[in-house]
Design a protein around this motif. Sequence first.
Motif, PDB file in Angstrom:
ATOM      1  N   THR A  66      34.865  39.805  13.837  1.00 34.25           N
ATOM      2  CA  THR A  66      34.065  39.038  12.614  1.00 34.25           C
ATOM      3  C   THR A  66      33.298  38.076  13.565  1.00 34.25           C
ATOM      4  O   THR A  66      33.835  37.691  14.675  1.00 34.25           O
ATOM      5  N   LEU A  67      32.048  37.802  13.476  1.00 35.10           N
ATOM      6  CA  LEU A  67      31.131  37.033  14.228  1.00 35.10           C
ATOM      7  C   LEU A  67      30.537  36.139  13.158  1.00 35.10           C
ATOM      8  O   LEU A  67      29.932  36.584  12.305  1.00 35.10           O
ATOM      9  N   ARG A  68      30.452  35.010  13.507  1.00 37.11           N
ATOM     10  CA  ARG A  68      29.620  33.824  12.686  1.00 37.11           C
ATOM     11  C   ARG A  68      28.648  33.067  13.731  1.00 37.11           C
ATOM     12  O   ARG A  68      28.891  32.581  14.713  1.00 37.11           O
ATOM     13  N   LEU A  69      27.194  33.306  13.266  1.00 37.51           N
ATOM     14  CA  LEU A  69      26.287  32.689  14.154  1.00 37.51           C
ATOM     15  C   LEU A  69      26.167  31.068  13.730  1.00 37.51           C
ATOM     16  O   LEU A  69      26.368  30.818  12.751  1.00 37.51           O
ATOM     17  N   ALA A  70      25.775  30.514  14.752  1.00 39.34           N
ATOM     18  CA  ALA A  70      25.633  29.024  14.513  1.00 39.34           C
ATOM     19  C   ALA A  70      24.324  28.684  13.642  1.00 39.34           C
ATOM     20  O   ALA A  70      23.464  29.732  13.600  1.00 39.34           O
ATOM     21  N   GLY A  96      28.519  33.900  24.122  1.00 36.99           N
ATOM     22  CA  GLY A  96      27.699  32.764  24.491  1.00 36.99           C
ATOM     23  C   GLY A  96      26.397  32.658  23.685  1.00 36.99           C
ATOM     24  O   GLY A  96      25.814  31.710  23.279  1.00 36.99           O
ATOM     25  N   PHE A  97      25.794  33.866  23.313  1.00 31.27           N
ATOM     26  CA  PHE A  97      24.410  33.822  22.540  1.00 31.27           C
ATOM     27  C   PHE A  97      24.566  33.122  21.254  1.00 31.27           C
ATOM     28  O   PHE A  97      23.719  32.749  20.686  1.00 31.27           O
ATOM     29  N   VAL A  98      25.631  33.472  20.421  1.00 31.05           N
ATOM     30  CA  VAL A  98      25.808  33.371  19.088  1.00 31.05           C
ATOM     31  C   VAL A  98      26.040  31.925  18.901  1.00 31.05           C
ATOM     32  O   VAL A  98      26.319  31.060  17.813  1.00 31.05           O
ATOM     33  N   LEU A  99      26.891  31.010  19.903  1.00 30.33           N
ATOM     34  CA  LEU A  99      27.196  29.901  19.868  1.00 30.33           C
ATOM     35  C   LEU A  99      25.860  28.775  20.099  1.00 30.33           C
ATOM     36  O   LEU A  99      26.076  27.612  19.775  1.00 30.33           O
ATOM     37  N   GLN A 100      24.867  29.395  20.443  1.00 33.47           N
ATOM     38  CA  GLN A 100      23.631  28.332  20.730  1.00 33.47           C
ATOM     39  C   GLN A 100      22.873  28.533  19.270  1.00 33.47           C
ATOM     40  O   GLN A 100      22.419  29.507  18.701  1.00 33.47           O
TER      41      GLN A 100
END
Length: 711
Positions: A447-451, A596-600
């Motif tokens: 599962t992935l949650r974008l900023a 790293g991309f999704v934390l920005q």
Amino acid sequence: APIVAPLPLTPTMSAASCSLRVLHSCPRDVRAAGAGKKARKKSASLQTRVPPGSAPPVHADDVDVSSPVSEASSTQKDHPAPGPRATQNTPPVAANYGGLGYDGDNAIPYGDTSGASVKITDAMLSVGDVDLLSNASVLIMRGQKVALVGGNGCGKSTLLKCLAGKRSVQDGTVAISKELNVGYFEQTAVSGSQLTVYQEARARMDRINAAEKALRAAEAKCGEESGDDQEACRAADTLMDALSEFDMAGGYEAEKKIAGVLDGLGFARSQWENKCDDLSGGWQMRVALARLLLSPAGSGDDGLLLLDEPTNHLDEAAKTWLAKWIKDSPCTTVIVSHEKELMDGACSHVAEVRGRGLHWYTGNFTQFLEARDERITVAKALYEKQQAEEEDLKDFIRRFSANASKSTQAQSRAKLLVKLQKEMLKTVSAATATVSDGAAGDASNMTLRLAKPPPSNQDQLKLTGATLGYSADTPILSGSLTLSREMRVVVLGPNGAGKSTLLKSIAGTMALVKGEREICDERVKLGVFSQDLAQFLPKDSSCLEYVMDIARQDDPLMREEKGRAALGALGITGTMALRKIGSLSGGEKARVALAGFVLQPRNCLLLDEPSNHLDVGAVKALTDGLQGWDGCLFAVSHNKSFCESLNPTHVVRVKDGKFAMENCYGLTDADFDHEESTGDASSRAESLRQNDPVDETVESVDELEKELVAV
């Protein structure tokens, strides 16, 4: 007598920052990859028996291509073109091969395979403190097409390296039939050579190239004036022998075969004379793939192809062609890929890495998925039965081992117990189905949650009257568009038409030739996920260090728990988050880059072929994470299922040097089946800019044969 046009051979493709996978047409070697003391003794004995310099010849470009661009001139010197390929270099003899598990051997583990192409017996394979395989065994027979599948980081690419001689196993044996020519295609970024696409593709057709050279020499000898009739007769006999060998080697069919491969991989005829170094990374990869498929390893009866993610940078048409080529090819093939269509279309068997074991299935990937759950259920039931039997044997041994009248029976039971416990190790591996132990196939649940995207105006970015290219005289694309918040845009067009060029222009990394690029709001923050981002990660940093360094550029106070959560959501958990990036597989590096991309926090995301290096689980996690995200999304992809999962609101069609945006009312197969492959738009424009004429006279295979071979 045939007159053959000169076709210079290739030097090594030197390394640079552009993206291209390099193939390794690997050397033959009489050593087998053994294990422990036996392997060290065998290696030592072979070193004493085989005199120095008697090892099979190896091309310098058969070894890992890692020299910088500045060394290109020295590489050219070692491999003059045109002319025969240098074969004087021999690989260094690596002592203790097979007992240490180190990288960089470059010696194929040839050995006794009992009639099979590949034989792996009780192999143990580890990276750092992580055991990837334990007591793994498999037998691959001649002509089989095998898909090597498993969760990211389970050891697929590492095992492929062992087969290619790039590293060894810690225990057990890995052996390849001595009759096979091995070709290895790995995930490595290098630049192109100074040869043309055609010359590079032809470079590894060794028998044909040698026969052609002998034929030229014989023709030259016959052309010399001689007063000696016997000498003239000998020259004529030599010419007839050379003609016969050229025919037997397939020389008259070579050009047709080369044309078929280059056409299948999407090269326009006008692109054949382009220099490889002028091509983009994706097209350079196609050159290397063409070179491998045309080599003895890729098209001969005695070939063994080892392909690590061969479909990266290929469009749908090229993928379909490649699957058919592999299926029809007589050579044995082992493929690591996350492309379901390739594995279904090309593969007859599946070898799954799961639970530190290798599990064999007959059938394509879809059939494997259907049968997997049933086999796991059966394995679990068998394991429970074996556990009960184990307890009975232990109880008998415990009660009667000291009984004189039944001690013989107790000893017999002890032997049965040892045998049963070995079987149980295989059964528990087959019964493993949890994500933590290595999910079956690529079915890891992530599962992935974008900023959350920062606020901005409705219109975010505009291209007005834009002309893209290197100069106004040779434009690549022209057009206008406006990107707005909550807009989901998919770019469609033939591979090489300029889609990535358009994305670079929007991102601001490539200046416009004409027109205007306008950021409509100072609060707009662009985020770019490129297809090669994972290859430029710092190798000496740990996964967690890199992710935190990226995230803290926007939030200096971000806590480490968020970085671990982002990595954990993509399957990089526990101590794995502390591993050096350089020790990770290609798929794991792509996941680190994605974390790293999704934390920005970004409100306009530009995705350039994101599915190229991400496996099925990671791509699904990304698309799921984008479902509730309300920023602007602009994606370049040739993957139809990925594009559909984005629920696009608009499409940008790139064709014939133009780009235009329109509303999207659904995607069809016709949107991805392009009628023509135009080659690489950037390289063509660059060639024109440098006044490099492009040959567009070849219209068909027949005309090409007439030009190159006249009988």
